[in-house]
Design a protein around this motif. Structure first.
Motif, PDB file in Angstrom:
ATOM      1  N   TRP A  64     -13.402  -2.981   5.995  1.00  0.00           N
ATOM      2  CA  TRP A  64     -13.422  -1.543   5.673  1.00  0.00           C
ATOM      3  C   TRP A  64     -14.700  -1.272   4.878  1.00  0.00           C
ATOM      4  O   TRP A  64     -14.823  -1.641   3.717  1.00  0.00           O
ATOM      5  N   THR A  69      -1.585   5.888   2.360  1.00  0.00           N
ATOM      6  CA  THR A  69      -2.737   5.035   2.675  1.00  0.00           C
ATOM      7  C   THR A  69      -2.528   4.339   4.013  1.00  0.00           C
ATOM      8  O   THR A  69      -3.459   4.234   4.825  1.00  0.00           O
ATOM      9  N   GLU A  85     -11.187   5.236  -2.758  1.00  0.00           N
ATOM     10  CA  GLU A  85      -9.835   4.916  -3.203  1.00  0.00           C
ATOM     11  C   GLU A  85      -9.103   3.997  -2.229  1.00  0.00           C
ATOM     12  O   GLU A  85      -8.388   3.085  -2.645  1.00  0.00           O
ATOM     13  N   THR A  86      -9.285   4.213  -0.913  1.00  0.00           N
ATOM     14  CA  THR A  86      -8.588   3.396   0.091  1.00  0.00           C
ATOM     15  C   THR A  86      -9.000   1.932  -0.029  1.00  0.00           C
ATOM     16  O   THR A  86      -8.152   1.023  -0.031  1.00  0.00           O
ATOM     17  N   ARG A  87     -10.293   1.722  -0.112  1.00  0.00           N
ATOM     18  CA  ARG A  87     -10.797   0.345  -0.252  1.00  0.00           C
ATOM     19  C   ARG A  87     -10.227  -0.313  -1.511  1.00  0.00           C
ATOM     20  O   ARG A  87      -9.805  -1.473  -1.479  1.00  0.00           O
ATOM     21  N   TYR A  94      -3.093   6.830   6.810  1.00  0.00           N
ATOM     22  CA  TYR A  94      -4.531   7.085   6.949  1.00  0.00           C
ATOM     23  C   TYR A  94      -5.225   5.936   7.674  1.00  0.00           C
ATOM     24  O   TYR A  94      -6.057   6.156   8.564  1.00  0.00           O
ATOM     25  N   LEU A  95      -4.865   4.702   7.313  1.00  0.00           N
ATOM     26  CA  LEU A  95      -5.475   3.540   7.961  1.00  0.00           C
ATOM     27  C   LEU A  95      -5.094   3.466   9.434  1.00  0.00           C
ATOM     28  O   LEU A  95      -5.927   3.146  10.290  1.00  0.00           O
ATOM     29  N   LYS A 146      -7.446   0.313  -3.096  1.00  0.00           N
ATOM     30  CA  LYS A 146      -6.016   0.021  -2.970  1.00  0.00           C
ATOM     31  C   LYS A 146      -5.789  -1.251  -2.144  1.00  0.00           C
ATOM     32  O   LYS A 146      -4.893  -2.048  -2.444  1.00  0.00           O
ATOM     33  N   LEU A 177       0.839  -1.197   0.000  1.00  0.00           N
ATOM     34  CA  LEU A 177       0.000   0.000   0.000  1.00  0.00           C
ATOM     35  C   LEU A 177       0.877   1.251   0.000  1.00  0.00           C
ATOM     36  O   LEU A 177       1.956   1.268   0.603  1.00  0.00           O
TER      37      LEU A 177
END
Length: 642
Positions: A174, A149, A179-181, A152-153, A183, A145
């Motif tokens: 999640w 990211t 975008e996070t999901r 942020y997580l 990635k 990742l």
């Protein structure tokens, strides 16, 4: 072709005689009936009842009479204990070798579903297979990742655990879209395309295979017409779902038998509520007679059993002693004396010859809570094992040297330096000793065990004092400790370190820092270094000079083991454990178990380890006079620690 093909296999009295001759074990009627039974039924087996021995005897007979070359016996468990037992007891026989080879399968649930379901299914989808390892695979995905990211997580309290499918293929922990999901999913998909999977993902792919391929269960049942599940109580709901998909009872194609003890399901159904556990099914066969302990301990343990069936004991070499199974009641300022009281009782109960003969079983002190995550509040006290014995270190599980006095730590450090010329190893030994010194002065586990005890100590001091403490360590590492007067110079520095933490010398500290001229750590006598397991406490009776060794650990760590003697400590997890189930211990259970299932099962495991002596320890304020009377009527000796 269903289970009717097994009708030609009959287990006779002659088979029982044969298996007794190769195993050197005599089976009573209950065990014979279980060995002979070839129906779909469960076996509720109490602690020490010979469950594994009975199952292995049954497998040996079946393997001897097995007529098929392309279908076999399947034995599933959560560990390889059954396989290891077969190797140990039958490994040198033709039958043992036959059992451990094709067409039979004896292994873990994970390995079974990997081998026969998940791997073929994954390969059919075009994936290669490189690695199955949850920790390594999740961590590698985490670093796939982007750094932003990950940051942020982490701010959202997520870590590498998020980098795997959870519950179903394609689902992660999640819920947000975006975008996070995407990635995270891309990292998982890339990892899997490289052939890397977690253990749980393999089971998820097995479930997908069953959902999408109707013929799969038919093939498995033809391959394995009889299946045994060992330690069945530790099988969780998802694993049972897979078993039922692979071997549906309604099909009539497979005989399934589960062996286990519903009272000991302390790994089962973690964080899930199950109204109707899959094991045992109604009307199980019983192995109710324990060969581990006599009726007195069996009666005490039955008070906290979940099952309606009652366990029976068996007279053994210690039954004639009429051991005082003791409940220690202590005021909170006397908590440190509980261990010594138990140790003294051991010396009063057992001879040195008996202690030596049973050294492998050992004398154990256990509790439900053993990892220190934060400080114990007054309401929580005693919270964990560490509140009874500050030197307890939950993370230390391997053999190491555990000196009894501080100067021995210094000598061990000097030994390491002279042997390897590594100053860091010497500093580590000195730091280990000073950590114990600080904890003894504090009277609790102020500094927990870590891989870097030096840094753990430094962090206890204000930043402006840390350089001074580092200099102290340098001086200590070069100090001459060959003579008592030189050691006293070291003690002066140690007193200053304690003073910096507002700690003073107490009696336990005096004993720990006292000079001794025994040098266990000479370079020419490495074999003389005493090899002591961590979390062992050696108690010496000052009058008789007799000693007894106590091993500390969690309740989960001793499941399946037999002890000579056990002391179970009160600990706190949302509530005090034994206080919450006191009515059961008094043999006056409430009408409903309520939320106490897990407490009762842990307590049951704890109270069924001892062969000869069982003890408990609780704060006296938890047990009023009426409860004390009920406990005495149940069979406990009450000892007030004062």
């Amino acid at each position: 072709m269903g289970i009717e093909r097994l009708e030609q296999i009959k287990i006779t009295d002659d088979d029982i005689t044969w298996v007794e001759s190769i195993m050197g074990f005599r089976f009573n009627n209950d065990r014979v009936n279980i060995i002979k039974n070839l129906e779909s039924i469960d076996v509720q087996a109490f602690p020490g009842s010979g469950k594994t021995t009975t199952l292995i005897a049954k497998l040996a007979i079946l393997a001897r009479k097995w007529p098929y070359n392309n279908s076999g016996i399947c034995v599933l468990s959560h560990t390889n204990v059954a396989r290891e037992e077969i190797e140990e007891r039958l490994g040198n026989t033709d039958i043992g070798r036959k059992l451990l080879a094709y067409p039979h399968f004896i292994g873990t649930l994970h390995s079974f579903f990997d081998t026969f379901v998940a791997l073929p299914w994954i390969r059919s989808k075009g994936f290669c297979m490189n690695m199955i390892d949850s920790d390594v695979v999740r961590k590698s995905r985490w670093y796939m990742l982007p750094r932003g990211t990950r940051v942020y997580l982490e701010k959202n309290y997520r870590d590498a655990q998020i980098c795997s499918y959870n519950g179903n293929i394609g689902r992660i922990d999640w819920d947000k879209q975006g975008e996070t999901r995407q990635k995270i999913l891309e990292a998982i998909q890339k990892s899997q395309s490289d052939g890397n999977f977690t253990f749980d993902e393999m089971l998820l792919y097995a479930k997908q295979a069953f959902d999408e391929c109707d013929s799969l269960p038919v093939g498995l049942q033809q391959r394995f017409p009889i299946i045994f599940i060992d330690e069945a109580q530790d099988t969780n709901s998802f694993q049972w779902e897979l078993i039922h998909k692979a071997f549906p009872e309604a099909s009539g194609m497979t005989i399934r038998q589960g062996f286990g003890d519903s009272n000991q399901a302390i790994y089962n159904y973690v964080n899930e509520i199950v109204e109707r556990p899959a094991f045992p099914r109604p009307s199980p066969l019983l192995l109710s007679e324990s060969k581990r302990f006599d009726n007195r301990i069996a009666h005490l343990a039955n008070t906290v059993a979940i099952s309606a069936e009652q366990m029976k004991g068996t007279e053994n070499d210690f039954s004639g002693k009429q051991s005082s199974h003791t409940l220690y009641l202590f005021s909170k300022d006397k908590v440190g004396q509980v261990i010594e009281e138990f140790a003294q009782l051991l010396l009063d109960t057992f001879s040195d010859e008996e202690l030596l003969k049973n050294k492998k079983r050992g004398c154990h002190v256990i509790g439900m809570v053993h990892v220190k995550k934060d400080e114990t509040t007054e309401k929580q006290f005693p919270k964990g094992i560490y509140d009874y014995w500050p030197n307890y270190e939950a993370r230390r599980t391997s053999k190491s040297i555990n000196p009894n006095s501080l100067i021995e730590y210094f000598r061990m450090g000097r030994f390491e330096f002279e042997k390897n010329n590594e100053l860091c190893a010497q500093i580590e030994w000195i730091a280990k000793g000073i950590r114990r010194l600080i904890n003894k002065a504090k009277g609790q586990n102020l500094i927990a065990a870590t891989n870097n005890p030096f840094l753990s100590i430094i962090k206890q001091f204000p930043e402006e004092k840390q350089l001074e403490i580092r200099k102290d360590f340098y001086v200590l590492s070069s100090a001459d400790i060959s003579k008592e007067e030189e050691w006293q110079s070291v003690v002066s520095i140690l007193k200053d370190i304690l003073k910096g933490l507002d700690l003073t010398i107490n009696e336990k500290v005096k004993e720990f820092i006292a000079w001794t001229n025994e040098n266990y750590f000479s370079c020419n006598a490495q074999e003389a270094i005493p090899q002591v397991m961590p979390n062992h406490y050696v108690f010496e009776d000052k009058i008789s000079e007799r000693c007894v060794d106590l091993e500390f650990g969690s309740i989960h760590s001793v499941k399946g083991r037999t002890h000579l003697a056990t002391l179970v400590l009160e600990t706190y997890s949302k509530a005090h454990n034994m206080k919450a189930i006191l009515k059961y211990l008094c043999n006056k259970p409430p009408k409903s178990v309520g939320s106490n299932h897990s407490r009762l099962k842990c307590q049951y495991v704890a109270m069924t380890r001892a062969k000869a002596l069982l003890c408990l320890a609780m704060p006296i304020e938890f047990v009023d006079d009426k409860a004390q009377k009920s406990l005495q009527d149940t069979g406990w000796t009450i000892k007030v620690v004062d």
